[in-house]
Structure formats: C-alpha cells, structure tokens
Write a protein that holds these residues in place. Structure first.
Motif, PDB file in Angstrom:
ATOM      1  N   VAL A 282      41.812   9.669  20.794  1.00 43.57           N
ATOM      2  CA  VAL A 282      40.713  10.630  20.698  1.00 43.57           C
ATOM      3  C   VAL A 282      40.727  11.498  21.951  1.00 43.57           C
ATOM      4  CG1 VAL A 282      39.240   9.201  19.241  1.00 43.57           C
ATOM      5  CG2 VAL A 282      39.122   8.951  21.714  1.00 43.57           C
ATOM      6  N   ASP A 283      40.036  12.635  21.900  1.00 42.08           N
ATOM      7  CA  ASP A 283      39.983  13.539  23.043  1.00 42.08           C
ATOM      8  C   ASP A 283      38.613  14.207  23.074  1.00 42.08           C
ATOM      9  OD1 ASP A 283      40.420  16.579  24.092  1.00 42.08           O
ATOM     10  OD2 ASP A 283      41.768  15.199  25.135  1.00 42.08           O
ATOM     11  N   GLU A 284      37.937  14.113  24.198  1.00 42.23           N
ATOM     12  CA  GLU A 284      36.559  14.634  24.314  1.00 42.23           C
ATOM     13  C   GLU A 284      36.491  16.139  24.110  1.00 42.23           C
ATOM     14  OE1 GLU A 284      32.993  14.596  24.119  1.00 42.23           O
ATOM     15  OE2 GLU A 284      33.308  12.783  25.291  1.00 42.23           O
ATOM     16  N   ASN A 285      37.322  16.887  24.839  1.00 43.50           N
ATOM     17  CA  ASN A 285      37.257  18.349  24.758  1.00 43.50           C
ATOM     18  C   ASN A 285      37.637  18.853  23.361  1.00 43.50           C
ATOM     19  OD1 ASN A 285      36.490  18.559  27.464  1.00 43.50           O
ATOM     20  ND2 ASN A 285      38.630  18.569  28.159  1.00 43.50           N
ATOM     21  N   LEU A 286      38.732  18.315  22.834  1.00 42.02           N
ATOM     22  CA  LEU A 286      39.174  18.737  21.508  1.00 42.02           C
ATOM     23  C   LEU A 286      38.153  18.336  20.445  1.00 42.02           C
ATOM     24  CD1 LEU A 286      41.337  20.038  19.781  1.00 42.02           C
ATOM     25  CD2 LEU A 286      42.543  17.843  19.710  1.00 42.02           C
ATOM     26  N   ASN A 287      37.556  17.172  20.620  1.00 41.84           N
ATOM     27  CA  ASN A 287      36.566  16.715  19.647  1.00 41.84           C
ATOM     28  C   ASN A 287      35.341  17.632  19.629  1.00 41.84           C
ATOM     29  OD1 ASN A 287      35.915  14.213  17.845  1.00 41.84           O
ATOM     30  ND2 ASN A 287      34.040  14.587  18.996  1.00 41.84           N
ATOM     31  N   SER A 288      34.938  18.101  20.805  1.00 44.39           N
ATOM     32  CA  SER A 288      33.791  19.013  20.877  1.00 44.39           C
ATOM     33  C   SER A 288      34.076  20.307  20.129  1.00 44.39           C
ATOM     34  CB  SER A 288      33.449  19.306  22.345  1.00 44.39           C
ATOM     35  OG  SER A 288      33.074  18.134  23.020  1.00 44.39           O
ATOM     36  N   ARG A 289      35.283  20.838  20.309  1.00 45.53           N
ATOM     37  CA  ARG A 289      35.634  22.092  19.625  1.00 45.53           C
ATOM     38  C   ARG A 289      35.720  21.879  18.112  1.00 45.53           C
ATOM     39  NH1 ARG A 289      39.361  22.571  24.004  1.00 45.53           N
ATOM     40  NH2 ARG A 289      41.122  22.084  22.622  1.00 45.53           N
ATOM     41  N   LEU A 290      36.346  20.791  17.685  1.00 40.66           N
ATOM     42  CA  LEU A 290      36.460  20.525  16.255  1.00 40.66           C
ATOM     43  C   LEU A 290      35.093  20.300  15.609  1.00 40.66           C
ATOM     44  CD1 LEU A 290      39.569  18.162  16.159  1.00 40.66           C
ATOM     45  CD2 LEU A 290      39.448  20.510  15.324  1.00 40.66           C
ATOM     46  N   VAL A 301      39.408  11.200  14.480  1.00 41.09           N
ATOM     47  CA  VAL A 301      40.557  10.355  14.798  1.00 41.09           C
ATOM     48  C   VAL A 301      41.793  11.247  14.819  1.00 41.09           C
ATOM     49  CG1 VAL A 301      41.945   8.383  14.087  1.00 41.09           C
ATOM     50  CG2 VAL A 301      39.465   8.360  13.710  1.00 41.09           C
ATOM     51  N   LEU A 302      42.323  11.485  16.020  1.00 42.29           N
ATOM     52  CA  LEU A 302      43.483  12.369  16.141  1.00 42.29           C
ATOM     53  C   LEU A 302      44.766  11.660  15.737  1.00 42.29           C
ATOM     54  CD1 LEU A 302      42.651  14.122  19.542  1.00 42.29           C
ATOM     55  CD2 LEU A 302      42.235  14.978  17.224  1.00 42.29           C
ATOM     56  N   ASN A 303      44.893  10.411  16.122  1.00 42.54           N
ATOM     57  CA  ASN A 303      46.119   9.675  15.821  1.00 42.54           C
ATOM     58  C   ASN A 303      45.803   8.190  15.722  1.00 42.54           C
ATOM     59  OD1 ASN A 303      49.005   9.302  15.525  1.00 42.54           O
ATOM     60  ND2 ASN A 303      48.992   8.498  17.624  1.00 42.54           N
ATOM     61  N   VAL A 304      46.486   7.502  14.844  1.00 38.98           N
ATOM     62  CA  VAL A 304      46.368   6.056  14.702  1.00 38.98           C
ATOM     63  C   VAL A 304      47.667   5.424  15.171  1.00 38.98           C
ATOM     64  CG1 VAL A 304      46.073   4.139  13.098  1.00 38.98           C
ATOM     65  CG2 VAL A 304      44.759   6.243  12.774  1.00 38.98           C
ATOM     66  N   ILE A 305      47.557   4.542  16.177  1.00 41.45           N
ATOM     67  CA  ILE A 305      48.748   3.901  16.734  1.00 41.45           C
ATOM     68  C   ILE A 305      49.324   2.932  15.712  1.00 41.45           C
ATOM     69  CG2 ILE A 305      49.603   2.440  18.605  1.00 41.45           C
ATOM     70  CD1 ILE A 305      47.276   3.503  20.309  1.00 41.45           C
ATOM     71  N   PRO A 306      50.608   3.082  15.388  1.00 41.54           N
ATOM     72  CA  PRO A 306      51.229   2.189  14.397  1.00 41.54           C
ATOM     73  C   PRO A 306      51.094   0.721  14.791  1.00 41.54           C
ATOM     74  CG  PRO A 306      52.659   4.058  14.867  1.00 41.54           C
ATOM     75  CD  PRO A 306      51.534   4.119  15.867  1.00 41.54           C
ATOM     76  N   GLY A 307      50.694  -0.098  13.832  1.00 35.44           N
ATOM     77  CA  GLY A 307      50.551  -1.526  14.072  1.00 35.44           C
ATOM     78  C   GLY A 307      49.253  -1.914  14.749  1.00 35.44           C
ATOM     79  N   SER A 308      48.406  -0.945  15.075  1.00 30.26           N
ATOM     80  CA  SER A 308      47.142  -1.236  15.758  1.00 30.26           C
ATOM     81  C   SER A 308      46.105  -1.767  14.779  1.00 30.26           C
ATOM     82  CB  SER A 308      46.614   0.031  16.425  1.00 30.26           C
ATOM     83  OG  SER A 308      46.239   0.987  15.444  1.00 30.26           O
ATOM     84  N   SER A 309      44.952  -2.169  15.339  1.00 31.25           N
ATOM     85  CA  SER A 309      43.861  -2.661  14.499  1.00 31.25           C
ATOM     86  C   SER A 309      43.388  -1.577  13.539  1.00 31.25           C
ATOM     87  CB  SER A 309      42.705  -3.131  15.386  1.00 31.25           C
ATOM     88  OG  SER A 309      43.091  -4.223  16.184  1.00 31.25           O
ATOM     89  N   ALA A 310      43.312  -0.345  14.024  1.00 33.20           N
ATOM     90  CA  ALA A 310      42.883   0.751  13.157  1.00 33.20           C
ATOM     91  C   ALA A 310      43.887   0.987  12.035  1.00 33.20           C
ATOM     92  CB  ALA A 310      42.703   2.020  13.996  1.00 33.20           C
TER      93      ALA A 310
END
Length: 379
Positions: A282-290, A301-310
């Motif tokens: 996630v990214d604070e600045n980008l999230n505010s603009r979006l 959610v910008l990216n999901v790490i492969p194999g992660s809990s998400a």
C-alpha cells in the motif's frame, strides 16, 4: 472702657505650658527610635505554632504513592561522541535528558525512543544516586518506545507495577513522575482529560492511536517517565505535549500501557518490533490520490505478495490499464468492525494485533462488498 491687663503670673503660666510641650515633643522625637525598637522586639517574639492535625486522606495517599514509586523512576542523560576535525580527538558532547522507569528485575529500563535518538551513550541515574551506563536493547520509533538495560548487581530498584489502559475513564486521577528541565524526581498530578487520541508519530506515516490525554503538567524532561493511576500502577509513558511555547499547556499525551505490553516483550526478545502484516503493498500518497479520483473511502490494495496471507485469502491487487491508469480491484474499508479510510489507519489498526491473529477484512471489489478472514504474518 478699660480692658484689664494680663498679669505677669498668667503670662508666665502660658509660656511654661508652651515650653513644656515643645520640650516633650523634642524628647519624644529623640526617644522614638528606642520606643519603636522596643515594640519591634515584642513583635519579634516567636509565635506559638498551631498544631497541624492529620493530613487529608487524599494528601496522605499521594505522598505514599510517590514514596513507593520514586525508586522505580530513573533519570536518563544522553551524550554524543564527536571527533574533532583537526586533532582527531573524540569528545563526549551532552545531548539531552529524559526519564524512564524500571521494567523488570533483569535491569531493563523503558523510555521514549526520542529520548535516546541520535545519542551515542546513555547514562541511567537511580533514585539512590547510583549511575550506570546503559545499553540499547531495542526500539520502536513508530511507538516512541525504547528499551535500555543496566547492570545492577545489588539492591536492585523495584519494577513499576503494571496496570491496564483499556478500562481508563475520563476524570480519574493520574500521577506523573519525571525529570522536567532536569529537576529530578518531580511529581505532578492531574486527571485523564481524554482517551483514544490519535497523533502522527512522524515515522513511516504511522499514527499512534489510543493515546491518553492528561492535564498533569508534562514538560521537556518528563518524556519516558511513567503515568500512574491512583493505585500506583503504570498506565502509560509520558511521551509528548501540545504547546506552542514548548512548556506545559495542560495538554500532554501518554502511550497507553496496553501498547507497551505488546511492544516491549518483542523489543527485549528480538531487539525490534515485528509488525503484523497482511502481505500486501500500500502507499499513503498514492492512496490519497486514488481515493479522490475514484471517490471511495478505504485503502487500495496495490499489490498482493505471492504466497502471503492476503494471497491465500484471495485478495487481488490493482492492475495497470493501457493508458497507464491504475485500476483498483480490492479496497479495504473495514478491519474487525473498525472503519479504514487511510493507510495510516490500516497500519494503526493492525498494530492492535500480533502475528498469528486472524482479522476479518471488509473488502470492496467494484460494486460488491464481501468479508475475508486473513491470518496476520510478520511484516
């Protein structure tokens, strides 16, 4: 008509009266300092002391609380090693001072991270006058907490008793012990002014939540000292003040002891705080603009790490359109019943849990809202 002439005897009597009055006034003027001294001597007699009687119950309670807690509080001074450009000699330059308290019998001392930040050395002074050079065990800048350790071989000071902060009430009495402006072991009292305050910690865009607001006088040097309840139990670390002048303005903030109880054991065990994570980017600045562009509240959610809990829970990251626009898929809007509208709020909400806990996310994907259970992993 004939007027009687004054007789010589009558004239003499008048002269004698006037002369006597003048002589009396001259003598009184001459002896007036002596008279004043005599009266002053009478006034300077020691007064009879009025018996004080018993102290009020709350006074006695406060005195007992300070006397029982004083030995658990320490005075911390820091220094920085500076090398002279010409002589190449190394000098120790004082950096600042603060407060702290004994955490356990192993010699661990808790203070604020900003008290020791940038310092090369830290010295811990106990209430009985003994001083020890401290070693840094671990720190969490995001929570403004640091753990030091001193080697006390005998007559170890008692650890401060631990309380709870989740059940605090606005209006209950609090007591702060610290070293404001270097004036060691100072007690101030007040009440809990407010609860659940949130302030920017200034580190990684993380917001410290659940802060205790108090009107007990907190000044520079109180940082790191304990905030106690009326039973003498630790309920927080005095960490910051709101004051345009830099001195106490009746608004101070303390990190709650419930947060301390989560962070400190990890700092002692690992030397750092392992933040619970979902396994997403996630990214604070980008999230505010979006959020403004898409007119949505939540964390994209910008990216999901492969194999992660998400990833195992089925979360989807954003994709890039042909025109380079970001097209979000999953937007986190709630975590365990707590609304999420920013990255800072998401990180703060996760901070209330530990690695291995399962949290329930409310996810918005396009026009659909669903709930997903995610097991937190190490960040």
């Amino acid at each position: 008509m004939n007027y009687p002439h004054n007789s010589p005897d009558r004239f003499f009597r008048r002269w004698l009266i006037v002369t006597s009055c003048i002589a009396f006034l001259m003598l009184f003027w001459q002896f007036m300092p002596a008279v004043e001294s005599w009266f002053s001597a009478q006034e300077g007699t020691p007064r009879v002391i009025t018996p004080r009687g018993d102290m009020a119950a709350d006074e006695q309670t406060t005195i007992e609380l300070f006397e029982s807690s004083r030995n658990s509080v320490v005075f911390i001074t820091t220094a920085q090693l500076v090398r002279d450009t010409w002589s190449r000699n190394i000098f120790q330059v004082p950096r600042g001072s603060g407060s702290g308290f004994i955490w356990n019998d192993a010699g661990h001392v808790i203070t604020n991270y900003h008290v020791i930040q940038g310092a090369s050395q830290a010295n811990v002074k106990l209430a009985d006058g003994r001083s020890y050079q401290a070693a840094l065990v671990g720190a969490s800048a995001e929570h403004d907490i640091a753990v030091l350790k001193i080697g006390v071989a005998f007559q170890r000071p008692p650890p401060v008793p631990i309380g709870t902060s989740h059940d605090l009430k606005v209006g209950q009495k609090v007591f702060a012990i610290g070293n404001p402006f270097g004036l060691d072991w100072t007690l101030t009292t007040g009440i809990v002014s407010a609860l659940d305050r949130s302030l920017d910690a200034g580190a990684g865009g993380v917001t410290i939540d659940n802060l205790i607001q108090t009107d007990a006088a907190i000044n520079p040097g109180n940082s790191g000292g304990p905030l106690l309840d009326s039973a003498g139990r630790l309920i927080g670390i005095n960490t910051m003040i709101y004051s345009p002048s830099g001195a106490s303005a009746g608004i101070g903030f303390s990190v709650p002891v419930d947060t301390i109880m989560r962070i400190v054991p990890q700092l002692i065990r690992n030397g750092r705080y392992i933040r619970p994570s979902l396994g997403i980017t996630v990214d604070e600045n980008l999230n505010s603009r979006l959020s403004k562009i898409l007119d949505v509240r939540g964390v994209v959610v910008l990216n999901v790490i492969p194999g992660s809990s998400a990833d195992k829970a089925g979360l989807k990251g954003a994709v890039m359109a042909r025109n380079s626009a970001i097209l979000p898929r999953d937007i986190i809007i709630n975590l365990n019943g707590r609304e999420i509208s920013s990255v800072a709020q998401l990180l703060s909400a996760l901070d209330d849990y530990k690695v291995g806990d399962v949290v329930t996310l409310q996810i918005q994907r396009e026009d659909n809202i669903r709930q997903v259970d995610v097991k937190l992993q190490a960040g």
